[in-house]
Design an enzyme around this catalytic site. Structure first.
Site, PDB file in Angstrom:
ATOM      1  N   GLU A  26       0.824  -1.214   0.000  1.00 26.88           N
ATOM      2  CA  GLU A  26       0.000   0.000   0.000  1.00 26.88           C
ATOM      3  C   GLU A  26       0.857   1.263   0.000  1.00 26.88           C
ATOM      4  O   GLU A  26       0.648   2.173   0.790  1.00 26.88           O
ATOM      5  CB  GLU A  26      -0.965  -0.016   1.186  1.00 26.88           C
ATOM      6  CG  GLU A  26      -1.932  -1.179   1.130  1.00 26.88           C
ATOM      7  CD  GLU A  26      -3.025  -1.122   2.182  1.00 26.88           C
ATOM      8  OE1 GLU A  26      -4.188  -1.323   1.805  1.00 26.88           O
ATOM      9  OE2 GLU A  26      -2.729  -0.900   3.359  1.00 26.88           O
TER      10      GLU A  26
ATOM     11  N   GLU B 243     -13.109  -2.337  12.176  1.00 29.42           N
ATOM     12  CA  GLU B 243     -13.143  -1.664  10.875  1.00 29.42           C
ATOM     13  C   GLU B 243     -14.236  -2.236   9.976  1.00 29.42           C
ATOM     14  O   GLU B 243     -14.912  -1.502   9.267  1.00 29.42           O
ATOM     15  CB  GLU B 243     -11.764  -1.829  10.213  1.00 29.42           C
ATOM     16  CG  GLU B 243     -11.684  -1.316   8.798  1.00 29.42           C
ATOM     17  CD  GLU B 243     -10.319  -1.557   8.161  1.00 29.42           C
ATOM     18  OE1 GLU B 243      -9.439  -2.164   8.803  1.00 29.42           O
ATOM     19  OE2 GLU B 243     -10.142  -1.120   7.004  1.00 29.42           O
TER      20      GLU B 243
ATOM     21  N   ASP C 162      -8.433  -9.422   4.322  1.00 27.41           N
ATOM     22  CA  ASP C 162      -8.226  -8.261   5.205  1.00 27.41           C
ATOM     23  C   ASP C 162      -9.241  -8.173   6.340  1.00 27.41           C
ATOM     24  O   ASP C 162     -10.097  -7.294   6.297  1.00 27.41           O
ATOM     25  CB  ASP C 162      -8.264  -6.966   4.383  1.00 27.41           C
ATOM     26  CG  ASP C 162      -7.795  -5.775   5.204  1.00 27.41           C
ATOM     27  OD1 ASP C 162      -7.199  -5.995   6.266  1.00 27.41           O
ATOM     28  OD2 ASP C 162      -8.043  -4.640   4.776  1.00 27.41           O
TER      29      ASP C 162
END
Ligand code: GCW
Length: 722
Positions: free
Chosen positions: A310, A412, A384
């Site tokens: 990332e 999240e 993820d």
């Protein structure tokens, strides 16, 4: 007369409790360490076993152990426990180590197999008195034992004939904070960072001590202070001094400080032209930096690294491997006893390939190439932290490398702070999963605790859900996720249900009429979220970037493998990602017998069905119903489960304080609204793709698809591009 005395004693207990009661209302600050006065019958039962406390204070850890026992016992039993220098009464509690206490040394306890951190709690006779001894080989073991002893009282267990021994199964039990130095917390739903970098090192907020107490109480022994993607500033001398101040607070509680480091730091703050791990100047820079850190923080834990992922710099920028990068850092730390926790969460440069395969493709070939003080930290699943994923195929596939688990504690993808989703069942599901790497019983837990491949260096990390909110975690129920993480890092074979019960008793109430329904509610909460968000092996359907709410239609993200449409692959004919041998062949990253199972649609557990297979909408499920029917049924079930949770909670008014009761009730209302939103938006979208009518008996979405698609959320917490 006797009755009057009893009555008087009870009155005194209550008076003491009133004095001990906090001036503030119940606001969740005390977490599971509330130590409120127990019921009179319990107090009467325990009092004779807490007549006096014999505890040293020759070291900071001994002092905090003694303080915690005094604080806990006086709160729970309603009056201070007298300190004594030696046992003079029945009911004495003696805490320490053979080195700190001649009495413990004289008892010749079998402490040998307790390791560095283990403890023993036993009812014994010493100096002619019946006493309770809490002993470790080291101070920290005794502190852990003291917390366990308090937990027994907090959960109203018998303490008159104790014979307990316990030691952690995992060596490094670490919280990773995704905290930036400016106070923002990535994926943080509990306010800002608790580290007040600006005022450090001079001001050490009392909250840091409470943070350390909470962590030590569940065995957490490490904390990574800063975000995995933060800049190099943390490695400047000023910031190292600040980190050293925090380490100074945590030390007595057995907690070491670690830092996330930026691979290109030698360029950014070192004035070098390169960060190539094979360059001698770069190596020398990291060695000098390590020396500087250890001069300030002698028990520094080591580095956490996110590299070549990332947008983060890494060894691949110089044509080197992850092993080259990790080993270079590990060598700088080795002389000081530090470790490198190198993350396996990477993106390849070819988004067309299956994202779920990338970590395995990059790291499996490097097995055996890492130096002894490197752990490879892998997320629990290959994608993820989704509501449900199969376990990461690296677990069991790298026998020569210590694999460290990374769980996400902050929610999240599971409803932020307001959905009371208990993550224990998710963690347990992953830890209990069988990799079949060395035949049956090769569970992920055994990979992690080192027993499968004989590793002494072992670890588990949790991405923290802690912030400046008064209740630390954004909601009372989110505290349970911090708690269960710590307990499972200590022993990954514990049951998440037992842990939930422990937590409810410590946090709210021991009343079975409260405990039973709340534990049941917690245990079902994760499955409910899977159902209303991503049932049957779907994943990654959330809004772009901020990850709030459903957006299965979204294709706006820059990278293909950040888009929901990449993951569900729904079209007129069917839905799901074909990872079988006729698709991306991700199945073959698992051990052969498991790969065969996942490759065969008939043998694939339905909870992972659409993760491994692309199937027609009219595919016949085990129930005999079509896939489309089953999908709609799961989405609907999730919403109904939340309604059920609300009903349960409604019946529990009056069992706990009004403050926390009301907040949970309000958050459940939010959860229900959002569960309905998830269901309706996903059904509306998938229906628009499949063109199928809604199965009979199911309510249509409340709004047309265009409505859900029109929603936008510019100020979602925890997302860095505000
Ligand atoms: O998927 C992403 C999360 C990021 C996180 C990243 C990672 C720390 O959305 O918030 O960044 O994973 O784990 O590196």
């Amino acid at each position: 007369m006797k009755n009057r005395m009893c009555w008087l004693a009870t009155l005194l207990v209550f008076a003491a409790a009133l004095c001990a009661a906090p001036a503030h209302a119940e606001d969740g600050y005390d977490l599971w360490l509330r130590y409120r006065l127990l019921a009179p019958a319990q107090v009467q039962h325990y009092r004779p076993h807490a007549a006096e406390l014999v505890a040293g204070d020759a070291t900071p850890t001994q002092t905090v152990t003694r303080d915690e026992l005094q604080r806990g016992l006086s709160g729970l039993l309603g009056s201070a426990i007298p300190l004594a220098s030696t046992v003079t009464h029945d009911g004495a509690i003696v805490v320490g180590t053979p080195a700190s206490s001649s009495l413990i040394a004289g008892l010749k306890l079998d402490l040998q197999d307790l390791g560095d951190d283990g403890y023993l709690i036993r009812s014994v006779v010493a100096n002619g008195h019946a006493i309770t001894v809490i002993a470790g080989r080291n101070d920290i073991g005794a502190l852990y034992g003291a917390f366990q002893f308090l937990r027994l009282l907090q959960t109203t267990q018998p303490i008159d004939r104790l014979d307990l021994r316990d030691a952690p199964h995992i060596k490094l039990r670490v919280l990773d904070h995704w905290d930036y130095l400016n106070g923002q917390v990535e994926r943080g739903y509990a306010g800002a960072s608790i580290w007040d970098w600006w005022k450090l090192p001079d001001w050490r907020a009392p909250r840091y001590t409470d943070y350390a107490r909470a962590n030590a109480s569940i065995g957490i022994n490490g904390t990574v202070l800063n975000h995995v993607s933060s800049g190099a500033t943390i490695l400047t001398h000023d910031y190292l001094q600040k980190a050293a101040a925090l380490a100074g607070v945590f030390r007595a509680y057995g907690i070491r400080v670690y830092l996330s480091v930026r691979f290109s730091a030698p360029i950014e703050i070192g004035g070098l032209k390169t960060a190539d791990p094979l360059n001698p100047q770069v190596q020398a820079w990291w060695h000098a930096k390590a020396d500087e850190i250890y001069a300030l923080i002698p028990d520094f834990g080591g580095f956490l690294v996110k590299a070549d992922s990332e947008g983060q710099p890494g060894p691949k920028d110089y044509g080197r491997t992850h092993a080259d990068g990790a080993n270079m850092l590990a060598d700088a730390l080795a002389a000081h006893g530090g470790v490198v926790m190198w993350r396996s969460f990477v993106y390849a440069d070819k988004p067309d390939d299956d994202r779920a395969k990338q970590a395995y493709q990059e790291f499996k070939p490097l097995d055996g190439r890492f130096h002894a003080n490197v752990l490879l930290q892998s997320k629990n699943g290959p994608v993820d932290f989704q509501p449900r994923e199969p376990f990461h195929p690296l677990f069991g596939a790298m026998p020569h490398t210590p694999l460290m688990m990374e769980f996400e504690i902050t929610k999240e993808y599971l409803g932020f702070a307001t959905h009371p989703v208990y993550l224990g069942p998710l963690y347990e599901e992953v830890l209990a999963a069988d990799t079949l790497a060395h035949g049956k019983g090769s569970t992920v837990a055994k990979v992690i605790d080192g027993s499968l491949d004989h590793h002494a260096l072992t670890g588990m990390a949790g991405d923290a859900n802690i912030g400046t909110d008064r209740n630390w975690s954004g909601s009372d129920f989110n505290q349970a996720n911090w708690y269960v993480f710590g307990r499972l890092a200590w022993n990954p074979t514990l049951s998440s249900r037992d842990i939930a019960e422990e937590w409810v008793r410590m946090t709210f109430s021991n009343n079975p009429a409260f405990v039973k329904p709340v534990v049941a509610m917690m245990m079902g909460s994760r499955e409910a979220a899977v159902d209303y968000m991503t049932p049957l092996g779907l994943l990654h359907l959330m809004g772009p970037g901020h990850h709030y709410g459903p957006a299965p239609w979204d294709a706006s993200e820059a990278e293909a493998d950040w888009r929901p449409v990449y993951y569900h692959r729904a079209d007129r004919q069917g839905i799901g990602f074909d990872r079988s041998r006729s698709g991306s062949d991700a199945v073959d990253q698992y051990a052969p017998s498991l790969a065969a199972q996942f490759n065969d649609v008939q043998q694939t557990p339905e909870q992972f069905l659409l993760y491994f297979h692309h199937l027609p909408w009219n595919y016949r499920m085990r129930s005999g119903r079509t896939l489309w029917y089953e999908l709609v049924a799961h989405y609907t079930q999730g919403v109904e489960d939340v309604q059920q949770m609300r009903d349960t909670w409604q019946h529990l008014d009056g069992y706990i304080d009004a403050e926390r009761y009301r907040q949970v009730a309000a958050f459940l209302t939010i959860q229900q609204r959002e569960a309905q939103w998830w269901r309706d938006a996903c059904i509306a979208y998938f229906q628009s793709v499949s063109g199928l009518p809604l199965p009979p008996g199911f309510a249509p979405p409340q709004h047309p698809l265009a409505y859900y698609q029109s929603l936008s959320f510019p100020y979602v917490p925890g997302f860095s591009s505000w």
